[in-house]
Design a protein around this motif. Structure first.
Motif, short mmCIF file in Angstrom:
data_model
loop_
_atom_site.label_atom_id
_atom_site.label_comp_id
_atom_site.label_asym_id
_atom_site.label_seq_id
_atom_site.Cartn_x
_atom_site.Cartn_y
_atom_site.Cartn_z
N THR A 194 0.85 -1.19 0.00
CA THR A 194 0.00 0.00 0.00
C THR A 194 0.89 1.24 0.00
O THR A 194 2.09 1.17 0.26
CB THR A 194 -0.91 0.04 1.25
OG1 THR A 194 -0.08 0.14 2.42
CG2 THR A 194 -1.78 -1.21 1.34
N HIS A 195 0.27 2.37 -0.28
CA HIS A 195 1.01 3.63 -0.24
C HIS A 195 1.57 3.86 1.16
O HIS A 195 2.71 4.29 1.33
CB HIS A 195 0.09 4.78 -0.65
CG HIS A 195 0.75 6.13 -0.65
ND1 HIS A 195 1.80 6.44 -1.50
CD2 HIS A 195 0.52 7.24 0.11
CE1 HIS A 195 2.18 7.69 -1.27
NE2 HIS A 195 1.42 8.20 -0.31
N TYR A 224 1.05 3.10 11.89
CA TYR A 224 0.88 2.16 10.78
C TYR A 224 -0.03 0.99 11.19
O TYR A 224 -0.91 0.58 10.42
CB TYR A 224 2.24 1.64 10.32
CG TYR A 224 2.16 0.60 9.24
CD1 TYR A 224 1.67 0.92 7.98
CD2 TYR A 224 2.59 -0.71 9.47
CE1 TYR A 224 1.58 -0.03 6.98
CE2 TYR A 224 2.51 -1.67 8.47
CZ TYR A 224 2.01 -1.32 7.23
OH TYR A 224 1.91 -2.26 6.25
N ALA A 225 0.20 0.47 12.40
CA ALA A 225 -0.61 -0.65 12.87
C ALA A 225 -2.08 -0.28 12.97
O ALA A 225 -2.96 -1.11 12.69
CB ALA A 225 -0.09 -1.11 14.23
N THR A 242 -7.94 -10.31 -5.92
CA THR A 242 -6.51 -10.08 -6.08
C THR A 242 -6.02 -9.18 -4.95
O THR A 242 -6.80 -8.43 -4.34
CB THR A 242 -6.19 -9.43 -7.43
OG1 THR A 242 -6.88 -8.18 -7.53
CG2 THR A 242 -6.58 -10.33 -8.57
N HIS A 243 -4.72 -9.24 -4.70
CA HIS A 243 -4.13 -8.48 -3.60
C HIS A 243 -2.81 -7.87 -4.05
O HIS A 243 -2.01 -8.55 -4.71
CB HIS A 243 -3.90 -9.38 -2.38
CG HIS A 243 -5.13 -10.07 -1.89
ND1 HIS A 243 -5.99 -9.51 -0.97
CD2 HIS A 243 -5.66 -11.29 -2.22
CE1 HIS A 243 -6.98 -10.34 -0.74
NE2 HIS A 243 -6.82 -11.43 -1.49
N SER A 244 -2.59 -6.63 -3.69
CA SER A 244 -1.30 -5.99 -3.93
C SER A 244 -0.34 -6.45 -2.84
O SER A 244 -0.60 -6.24 -1.66
CB SER A 244 -1.44 -4.47 -3.92
OG SER A 244 -2.22 -4.03 -5.00
N VAL A 245 0.74 -7.10 -3.26
CA VAL A 245 1.65 -7.73 -2.30
C VAL A 245 3.04 -7.11 -2.43
O VAL A 245 3.58 -6.97 -3.53
CB VAL A 245 1.74 -9.26 -2.56
CG1 VAL A 245 2.73 -9.90 -1.60
CG2 VAL A 245 0.36 -9.88 -2.41
#
Length: 307
Positions: A194-195, A224-225, A242-245
């Motif tokens: 992610t960004h 972040y958490a 789908t997932h951005s990994v």
């Protein structure tokens, strides 16, 4: 019968008496790896004051040279000592990394934990899409980074780790509980791309360059958490999704079950559930190969017998 606990006398005439006391504590616990000691028992056995013993053990526990059981406040032999005794023999594992890089077509890395940081000890291959990872690069061992290692800890130890960045929210704690369970069951970790991940990861990496985790690092990790969705659980790997990994990694565990290193693939692309499972399985197989090689050289220290 009571267990006989002996320890070498502390040599007061040594070049560094404080160092002698640290060595004496380590030797006592190392000779009794299956026993938990109270603070009073350690101090009495070694002939040191309670204040000195408490200071020594607090410092050693912070680096996991010893483990403090939250339930009993007793101390035992820590995994960091075992890791030092079995260094990450980079040339020994290079073949496994090269085979994995060839099979996955991306950059793969070997990393190990050193106190409060995670250090890349070797890297093979190239990832054309993501940031370059180099040997010696450090990231802080703060929640949620390093969950590969924590998944195998006791529940109390996991909670203590999560609280290192402040009292976790109910949602974050539940998510991490589910994530720890998934890691133990499937044997790999998925880091979402992610960004926020890219920006926070870069900042945390810069902050941990000196090997220290300060208050700013902890606050950044906490932010972040609270904002990110950690990992990808199995029930989220549904058909068509789908997932951005960013990365997928698998823990490398020593013969007593402690995760001491990780093998990681830099992905930085979008994958469906089948591709994530397939890559995770490849990493897990590579981790098992390294485990077997390490296990062949492993010698378990023997506890003292009862009188």
């Amino acid at each position: 019968m009571t267990e006989s606990v002996t320890a070498p006398p502390i040599r007061s005439q040594g070049a560094s008496p404080p160092t002698e006391r640290v060595i004496a504590v380590i030797e006592l616990l190392g000779r009794n790896p299956n026993k938990q000691f109270s603070l009073a028992e350690i101090c009495r056995t070694l002939g040191i004051s309670r204040a000195t013993g408490h200071a020594l053990l607090t410092t050693l526990a912070a680096h996991e040279w010893v483990i403090r059981d939250p339930a009993t406040a007793h101390y035992s032999w820590g995994p960091a000592i075992s890791a030092l005794a079995r260094p990450a023999n980079t040339p020994l594992h290079r073949g496994a990394l090269q085979a994995l890089a060839a099979a996955t077509g991306t950059q793969v890395m070997l990393a190990r934990r050193e106190g409060t940081t995670l250090v890349v000890t070797d890297t093979v291959g190239e990832c054309p899409r993501g940031p370059r990872v180099w040997r010696g690069m450090r990231t802080p061992f703060v929640p949620p980074i390093g969950r590969d290692y924590v998944a195998w800890w006791s529940t109390d130890a996991q909670n203590e780790w999560l609280e290192a960045i402040g009292t976790p929210s109910r949602q974050f704690k539940q998510r991490m509980t589910d994530v720890f369970r998934a890691i133990r069951q499937r044997g790999f970790v998925v880091e979402r791309l992610t960004h926020q991940y890219v920006r926070v990861y870069s900042a945390l990496r810069a902050l941990s360059a000196d090997g220290q985790v300060d208050e700013i690092t902890a606050h950044l990790a906490r932010a972040y958490a609270d904002l990110a969705v950690i990992d990808v659980l199995d029930d989220e790997l549904i058909a068509g999704a789908t997932h951005s990994v960013a990365t997928i990694s698998a823990p490398i565990r020593d013969p007593d079950g402690t995760a001491m290193m990780t093998v990681m693939a830099a992905v930085f692309t979008t994958l469906d559930g089948d591709a994530i499972r397939s890559l995770g399985a490849q990493l897990r197989d590579s981790a098992r190969e390294i485990e077997q090689r390490i296990g062949a050289d492993h010698v378990v220290p023997q506890a003292l017998t009862s009188d």
